[in-house]
Structure formats: structure tokens, C-alpha cells
Design a protein around this motif. Structure first.
Motif, PDB file in Angstrom:
ATOM      1  N   LEU A 328       0.825  -1.209   0.000  1.00  0.00           N
ATOM      2  CA  LEU A 328       0.000   0.000   0.000  1.00  0.00           C
ATOM      3  C   LEU A 328       0.858   1.257   0.000  1.00  0.00           C
ATOM      4  CD1 LEU A 328      -2.831  -1.017   2.491  1.00  0.00           C
ATOM      5  CD2 LEU A 328      -2.952  -0.897  -0.005  1.00  0.00           C
ATOM      6  N   MET A 329       1.966   1.244   0.735  1.00  0.00           N
ATOM      7  CA  MET A 329       2.852   2.402   0.729  1.00  0.00           C
ATOM      8  C   MET A 329       3.519   2.588  -0.625  1.00  0.00           C
ATOM      9  SD  MET A 329       2.652   4.236   3.369  1.00  0.00           S
ATOM     10  CE  MET A 329       4.087   5.284   3.176  1.00  0.00           C
ATOM     11  N   LEU A 330       3.829   1.493  -1.304  1.00  0.00           N
ATOM     12  CA  LEU A 330       4.408   1.597  -2.651  1.00  0.00           C
ATOM     13  C   LEU A 330       3.446   2.295  -3.606  1.00  0.00           C
ATOM     14  CD1 LEU A 330       6.046  -1.927  -3.032  1.00  0.00           C
ATOM     15  CD2 LEU A 330       7.238   0.258  -2.890  1.00  0.00           C
ATOM     16  N   ILE A 331       2.175   1.907  -3.535  1.00  0.00           N
ATOM     17  CA  ILE A 331       1.175   2.551  -4.395  1.00  0.00           C
ATOM     18  C   ILE A 331       1.037   4.025  -4.022  1.00  0.00           C
ATOM     19  CG2 ILE A 331      -1.249   2.539  -5.103  1.00  0.00           C
ATOM     20  CD1 ILE A 331      -1.273  -0.473  -4.428  1.00  0.00           C
ATOM     21  N   HIS A 332       1.024   4.285  -2.715  1.00  0.00           N
ATOM     22  CA  HIS A 332       0.884   5.670  -2.285  1.00  0.00           C
ATOM     23  C   HIS A 332       2.087   6.515  -2.702  1.00  0.00           C
ATOM     24  CE1 HIS A 332       0.994   9.066   0.629  1.00  0.00           C
ATOM     25  NE2 HIS A 332      -0.241   9.140   0.230  1.00  0.00           N
ATOM     26  N   GLN A 333       3.272   5.936  -2.680  1.00  0.00           N
ATOM     27  CA  GLN A 333       4.453   6.694  -3.100  1.00  0.00           C
ATOM     28  C   GLN A 333       4.423   7.013  -4.592  1.00  0.00           C
ATOM     29  OE1 GLN A 333       7.127   3.968  -1.314  1.00  0.00           O
ATOM     30  NE2 GLN A 333       6.900   4.938   0.674  1.00  0.00           N
ATOM     31  N   PHE A 334       3.811   6.138  -5.373  1.00  0.00           N
ATOM     32  CA  PHE A 334       3.570   6.451  -6.786  1.00  0.00           C
ATOM     33  C   PHE A 334       2.673   7.679  -6.891  1.00  0.00           C
ATOM     34  CE2 PHE A 334       0.307   6.082 -10.081  1.00  0.00           C
ATOM     35  CZ  PHE A 334       1.075   6.163 -11.230  1.00  0.00           C
ATOM     36  N   ILE A 335       1.610   7.719  -6.077  1.00  0.00           N
ATOM     37  CA  ILE A 335       0.687   8.856  -6.093  1.00  0.00           C
ATOM     38  C   ILE A 335       1.416  10.133  -5.666  1.00  0.00           C
ATOM     39  CG2 ILE A 335      -1.415   9.803  -5.060  1.00  0.00           C
ATOM     40  CD1 ILE A 335      -2.316   6.836  -4.650  1.00  0.00           C
ATOM     41  N   THR A 336       2.208  10.034  -4.586  1.00  0.00           N
ATOM     42  CA  THR A 336       2.907  11.222  -4.079  1.00  0.00           C
ATOM     43  C   THR A 336       3.976  11.693  -5.053  1.00  0.00           C
ATOM     44  OG1 THR A 336       2.543  10.338  -1.866  1.00  0.00           O
ATOM     45  CG2 THR A 336       4.056  12.182  -2.055  1.00  0.00           C
ATOM     46  N   PHE A 337       4.593  10.758  -5.767  1.00  0.00           N
ATOM     47  CA  PHE A 337       5.524  11.142  -6.833  1.00  0.00           C
ATOM     48  C   PHE A 337       4.804  12.023  -7.849  1.00  0.00           C
ATOM     49  CE2 PHE A 337       7.607  10.694 -10.905  1.00  0.00           C
ATOM     50  CZ  PHE A 337       8.959  10.706 -10.601  1.00  0.00           C
ATOM     51  N   GLY A 338       3.584  11.635  -8.208  1.00  0.00           N
ATOM     52  CA  GLY A 338       2.807  12.452  -9.138  1.00  0.00           C
ATOM     53  C   GLY A 338       2.477  13.820  -8.573  1.00  0.00           C
ATOM     54  N   PHE A 339       2.125  13.871  -7.277  1.00  0.00           N
ATOM     55  CA  PHE A 339       1.851  15.161  -6.633  1.00  0.00           C
ATOM     56  C   PHE A 339       3.060  16.087  -6.724  1.00  0.00           C
ATOM     57  CE2 PHE A 339      -1.725  13.280  -4.106  1.00  0.00           C
ATOM     58  CZ  PHE A 339      -2.661  14.255  -4.399  1.00  0.00           C
ATOM     59  N   ALA A 340       4.246  15.554  -6.433  1.00  0.00           N
ATOM     60  CA  ALA A 340       5.455  16.383  -6.434  1.00  0.00           C
ATOM     61  C   ALA A 340       5.893  16.747  -7.836  1.00  0.00           C
ATOM     62  CB  ALA A 340       6.584  15.656  -5.697  1.00  0.00           C
ATOM     63  N   CYS A 341       5.665  15.845  -8.778  1.00  0.00           N
ATOM     64  CA  CYS A 341       6.185  16.058 -10.136  1.00  0.00           C
ATOM     65  C   CYS A 341       5.265  16.911 -11.009  1.00  0.00           C
ATOM     66  CB  CYS A 341       6.396  14.704 -10.804  1.00  0.00           C
ATOM     67  SG  CYS A 341       8.105  14.399 -11.284  1.00  0.00           S
ATOM     68  N   THR A 342       3.965  16.865 -10.746  1.00  0.00           N
ATOM     69  CA  THR A 342       3.029  17.582 -11.628  1.00  0.00           C
ATOM     70  C   THR A 342       3.337  19.077 -11.727  1.00  0.00           C
ATOM     71  OG1 THR A 342       1.292  15.939 -11.255  1.00  0.00           O
ATOM     72  CG2 THR A 342       0.596  18.102 -12.038  1.00  0.00           C
ATOM     73  N   PRO A 343       3.640  19.794 -10.611  1.00  0.00           N
ATOM     74  CA  PRO A 343       4.038  21.200 -10.776  1.00  0.00           C
ATOM     75  C   PRO A 343       5.298  21.363 -11.619  1.00  0.00           C
ATOM     76  CG  PRO A 343       3.458  20.759  -8.492  1.00  0.00           C
ATOM     77  CD  PRO A 343       3.526  19.428  -9.175  1.00  0.00           C
ATOM     78  N   LEU A 344       6.220  20.406 -11.509  1.00  0.00           N
ATOM     79  CA  LEU A 344       7.416  20.462 -12.358  1.00  0.00           C
ATOM     80  C   LEU A 344       7.050  20.263 -13.827  1.00  0.00           C
ATOM     81  CD1 LEU A 344       9.934  18.368 -10.214  1.00  0.00           C
ATOM     82  CD2 LEU A 344       9.796  20.859 -10.399  1.00  0.00           C
ATOM     83  N   TYR A 345       6.085  19.388 -14.074  1.00  0.00           N
ATOM     84  CA  TYR A 345       5.605  19.225 -15.458  1.00  0.00           C
ATOM     85  C   TYR A 345       5.055  20.546 -15.995  1.00  0.00           C
ATOM     86  CZ  TYR A 345       5.658  14.146 -14.478  1.00  0.00           C
ATOM     87  OH  TYR A 345       6.017  12.870 -14.139  1.00  0.00           O
ATOM     88  N   PHE A 346       4.277  21.246 -15.171  1.00  0.00           N
ATOM     89  CA  PHE A 346       3.703  22.522 -15.608  1.00  0.00           C
ATOM     90  C   PHE A 346       4.801  23.541 -15.921  1.00  0.00           C
ATOM     91  CE2 PHE A 346      -0.236  21.577 -12.797  1.00  0.00           C
ATOM     92  CZ  PHE A 346      -0.774  20.784 -13.794  1.00  0.00           C
ATOM     93  N   VAL A 347       5.802  23.621 -15.037  1.00  0.00           N
ATOM     94  CA  VAL A 347       6.906  24.570 -15.263  1.00  0.00           C
ATOM     95  C   VAL A 347       7.621  24.237 -16.567  1.00  0.00           C
ATOM     96  CG1 VAL A 347       9.129  25.380 -14.388  1.00  0.00           C
ATOM     97  CG2 VAL A 347       7.224  25.059 -12.806  1.00  0.00           C
ATOM     98  N   TRP A 348       7.861  22.962 -16.797  1.00  0.00           N
ATOM     99  CA  TRP A 348       8.558  22.542 -18.014  1.00  0.00           C
ATOM    100  C   TRP A 348       7.714  22.848 -19.254  1.00  0.00           C
ATOM    101  CZ3 TRP A 348      13.099  21.674 -19.857  1.00  0.00           C
ATOM    102  CH2 TRP A 348      13.278  20.925 -21.025  1.00  0.00           C
ATOM    103  N   GLU A 349       6.396  22.598 -19.169  1.00  0.00           N
ATOM    104  CA  GLU A 349       5.511  22.903 -20.290  1.00  0.00           C
ATOM    105  C   GLU A 349       5.549  24.394 -20.634  1.00  0.00           C
ATOM    106  OE1 GLU A 349       2.133  19.471 -19.288  1.00  0.00           O
ATOM    107  OE2 GLU A 349       1.707  21.601 -18.965  1.00  0.00           O
TER     108      GLU A 349
END
Length: 488
Positions: A328-349
Motif C-alpha cells: 500500500l505504501m508503494l502505491i501511495h508513493q507512486f501517487i505522491t511522486f505524481g503530486f510532487a512532479c506535476t508542478p514540475l511538469y507545468f513549469v517545463w511545459e
């Protein structure tokens, strides 16, 4: 063709533009992130499915996002911090930094509403564009503030994503040690790269809900498992013993409640962002019901043994319940990776000029992929699960989510005219603008001296010690030695 009705809602002095109809990305609008526009209106059944699982923007969605994002892998390192701080300091600092983090998240929300209101009065339309923290600073205070916000925010989110990858490798090793942690980092880096397909924070409705359920299970598993296990034979609770360890543990807790580097993006995904005011505080109160019992129980049971085990899973016997918590923590860390990375995706876009383009999902995902590569690389270079949290907390979180928001709020409302025309007034009972300035000055001074100063010194010393002991690119950080059978 989808309808293009634009509705203006006035809430106090705040004007919110909402768009009804259209694609799921822009529905209920100005707060929609990122932008795939156009297309025919979806059917009633697909609208229902999208609303239930994919397209969120309510205050409840924001609460789930804040709660889920705040209590990720750090849940497993807080017992390690308690072994550095001692029980009393560990509990007191969680309460203190939880309150301070909620205060600065509130300041960020005030500045966001101020910025957006000023822009919308000038007829700026944010549909297809996600407002980010550095843009708020730029619009309210100018280029130098924007550059500082951009540097600290992006660097923190970069290493926040790195920490999630490190945590994935550290956790999976406790149920499958057939491969070393570095190899697991390669595998999970590829898995987490699939977050490039998630358009914006609107689309984390199901994920944030599931993520919070997963961390809730894990927290109460840690609590129950520690109590059932009982005190380790000969257990000692000697913390605090060294200043280096004490301030290292303190900055990990600073990091724990500094997860609001994505506050602006979460607010922008809300249909009514002005409702965000107390959401982060409510999220923090729930998170404390998870972190305090689990960390306290683990430290009570294992004491100083945690000093050499930064991941709480490593001291608990393998059972189906522990394996379930790891998965369950592995799945959650995938989700949290997305939370942290999505603003970086926006900046890069925005940097490459594709943000808000009505491009296909695969084209947008391909444009985002270069963001993942440095995260993957850094996770392999610095696999120090636990110590890296404190280092990031002291050097980056201290400025990103504590010092800069408090200082920016004081700067924005320094002039009498700005205070007079403020969209959000100071909370009742705080003592007006003078009380608000006093609170902000305290935050800046405390975090600068204790968090960045003492915390930066202690966490850097500890981090360098890990490098000297294990080396960069180490294959299996803190792995127990393998036994070799010499059978004849």
C-alpha cells in the motif's frame, strides 16, 4: 458542440470565472489545470464516471489531496526521528510544526486569492493555464521574488520526487530482496514516469482518496504491530544525546509538515479556491492522528535501535499485515511522486511553450518525460532514505514553504493602501495586521535560525557521514549482510 457558458460568481471581493460544459479538463473552469480543450460533450454515463473517479475540484478533493500528500513515506521515518529527539520533543515538534505549516499554507492561499483577484479585475482569463507559486510572487512582488520562489520550489519538488523513488526501493526490499535497492530504483523510476499521463490536480480525485486510505492503514499497522511486539529486550531510550542527531530529527519533522509546495496548484484545481482557507489545517489535524501514535509506539517498542533503522518496516517481523502495508505504501508513493512532479511538469511545459496547448495526451506526456530523467538519476546517486529528508527539509523546505510565504505576505501588505484593499482580511482574534506581522516575523526568525541554521548544519553533517560510510551510487543502503552457505 459543447456549450461555452461562462458564469461569474462573486464571493466577497473575489471573482471566480467558471466554465460549464466542454471537456472534463475545463469543466468548472478557471481552476482547471492544463488544458485539453474542445471536443464534443461527453455522454451522461461518462460524465458520471468522470465526476466520481477522475474530475475533482471540491473542498473535499482538496482536503484529500493535502492529507494524502502530507503524510507519504515520511510516516516510516518519523520513528527514526523520535530516536534522535526523544519522545517529548518528538511529540512537541510535530504539534508545533504542524501548526506553523498550516499557518504558512494559509498565507499562500491568501496571496493566491489576492493575485488571482487582481488579474481577473484586469480581465485575465486563466482557462487553460495553471497558476503556480512563482507566478503569484511575480505578479505581486516582481522578478526577484519570482526567481527565488521558482528556484526553491522546483528544487524542493525535484528532491521530493527523488525521495519517493528512494522510498519505493527501500520498502519493496523488505518483501522481495532478490534484487538490490538500486535495481528496484530503476524499476520504480520507470513505473513512476507514467504520471506524465495525469493532466492536472483535477484528476487526482480517486488517487488522493485511495492514498489517504493506504497511509491510514499503514500508520495504524505500525502502531498495532509495535504494541503487539512489545518492548525490545534491553531497550533503551537515551535521546536526545547529540545536537547533530537532535536537529537532524527536528528538520525531518519540519519536512513532514512542509508538504504545501503544491498548495497553489491544488487551490487552482478547486472550483471555489476561496474555500481553501482552513483545509490545510484540517488535513494537518488528521495527519497528526496518524503520525503521533505510530511514531510514539515504534519508539516505545524499539527505542535506540531505530537509530540504525531509518525505515520503520525494517524492525518489524514479516507478516501478511506488514506485506500489505508495504504494498500500500508503494502505491501511495507512486501517487505522491505524481503530486510532487506535476508542478514540475507545468513549469517545463511553460518553459518549452506547450502549456495550455490543446494537444493529445501522448504528445503532452512525451513533452513531460525529460523532467523524470534527473529525478531517476539523483535517486540512484543519493539513496539515503531518512537522512536525505532532513537535508531537504533544512535547506529547501525551510525557504520554500515557511520563510518565503511569510516574508512575501509582509512585503505584499506593507503599504497602507495594500492593506486597505486586501481581498482577505486578517483572521479575527489575531490582533489585526499587527498580529499577523508579528506571527510572520516569528516564523521567519525561527525557521531561519533553527530550521535552516542549526538544522542545515546537523542534517548536512549527517548526510556527509552517510556518503562517507556508504558512498555515492551505493547498491543497497542499510541492507543487512547476506549470509553465505559454506555447505559441503
Amino acid at each position: 458542440m459543447a456549450s461555452e457558458k461562462v458564469e461569474t460568481i462573486v464571493a466577497g471581493n473575489y471573482v471566480e470565472m467558471e466554465r460549464e460544459g466542454g471537456d472534463g479538463e475545463h469543466q468548472a473552469g478557471a481552476g482547471a489545470g492544463g488544458g485539453d480543450g474542445g471536443g464534443a460533450a461527453p455522454s451522461g454515463r461518462s460524465k458520471l464516471v468522470s465526476s466520481l473517479f477522475w474530475h475533482g475540484g471540491s473542498a473535499y478533493d482538496a482536503w484529500f489531496s493535502c492529507s494524502s500528500n502530507q503524510v507519504a513515506q515520511v510516516l516510516l521515518t518519523l520513528p527514526y526521528s523520535f530516536s534522535q529527539l526523544g519522545m517529548a520533543s518528538g511529540i512537541a515538534l510535530q504539534l508545533f510544526y504542524g501548526l506553523m505549516g498550516s499557518w504558512t499554507a494559509y498565507l499562500i492561499s491568501v496571496l493566491y486569492v489576492e493575485y488571482r483577484t487582481r488579474k481577473e479585475r484586469d480581465k485575465v482569463d486563466f482557462r487553460g493555464h495553471v497558476i503556480q507559486w512563482f507566478e503569484v510572487l511575480d505578479g505581486l512582488l516582481g522578478t526577484h521574488w519570482r526567481n527565488a520562489g521558482l528556484f526553491f520550489n522546483c528544487t524542493f519538488l525535484l528532491f521530493g520526487s527523488v525521495i519517493q523513488l528512494i522510498a519505493c526501493a527501500s520498502n519493496i526490499y523488505y518483501i522481495n530482496d532478490s534484487m538490490d535497492k538500486r535495481t528496484w530504483t530503476y524499476i520504480f523510476g520507470a513505473c513512476c514516469a507514467t504520471t506524465v499521463f495525469i493532466p492536472s490536480f483535477h484528476n487526482y480525485r480517486m488517487w488522493s482518496f485511495l492514498g489517504l486510505l493506504m497511509t491510514t492503514y499503514t500508520a495504524w499497522y505500525l502502531t498495532a504491530a509495535a504494541l503487539v511486539h512489545g518492548r525490545l529486550e534491553g531497550v533503551t531510550h537515551s535521546a536526545p544525546t547529540k545536537m547533530v542527531l537532535y536537529f537532524t530529527g527536528a528538520t525531518n519533522i519540519l519536512y513532514t509538515f512542509g508538504g504545501h509546495a503544491v498548495t497553489v496548484e491544488i487551490m487552482h484545481a478547486m472550483w471555489k479556491p476561496q474555500k481553501f482557507k482552513l483545509i490545510y489545517l484540517m488535513a494537518t489535524l488528521y495527519v497528526l492522528t496518524l503520525t503521533l501514535p505510530s511514531a510514539s509506539a515504534m519508539y516505545w517498542a524499539f527505542g535506540d535501535a531505530l537509530l540504525d533503522h531509518s525505515n520503520a518496516f525494517s524492525l518489524l517481523p514479516r507478516t501478511p499485515f506488514r506485506d500489505a502495508a508495504v504494498v500500500l505504501m508503494l502505491i501511495h508513493q507512486f501517487i505522491t511522486f505524481g503530486f510532487a512532479c506535476t508542478p514540475l511538469y507545468f513549469v517545463w511545459e511553460k518553459a518549452i511553450g506547450v502549456h495550455g496547448d490543446r494537444t493529445g495526451v501522448f504528445r503532452r506526456a512525451a513533452a513531460r518525460l525529460p523532467v523524470v530523467a534527473p529525478i531517476w538519476f539523483l535517486a540512484v546517486v543519493f539513496p539515503f532514505f531518512g537522512p536525505i529528508n532532513s537535508t531537504v527539509g533544512s535547506l529547501l523546505v525551510s525557504f520554500t514553504v515557511y520563510i518565503i510565504p511569510a516574508a512575501a505576505h509582509m512585503a505584499v501588505f506593507a503599504a497602507p493602501a495594500a492593506r486597505e484593499g486586501a481581498v482577505e482580511r486578517p483572521p479575527r482574534g489575531l490582533g489585526g495586521w499587527a498580529g499577523m506581522y508579528a506571527a510572520n516575523c516569528f516564523v521567519v526568525a525561527w525557521v531561519l535560525v533553527v530550521g535552516f541554521g542549526f538544522g542545515g548544519w546537523a542534517s548536512t553533517v549527517n548526510f556527509v557521514r552517510q556518503v562517507n560510510t556508504f558512498g555515492l551510487f551505493t547498491k543497497c543502503y542499510q541492507c543487512p549482510p547476506r549470509t553465505v552457505c559454506m555447505c559441503i
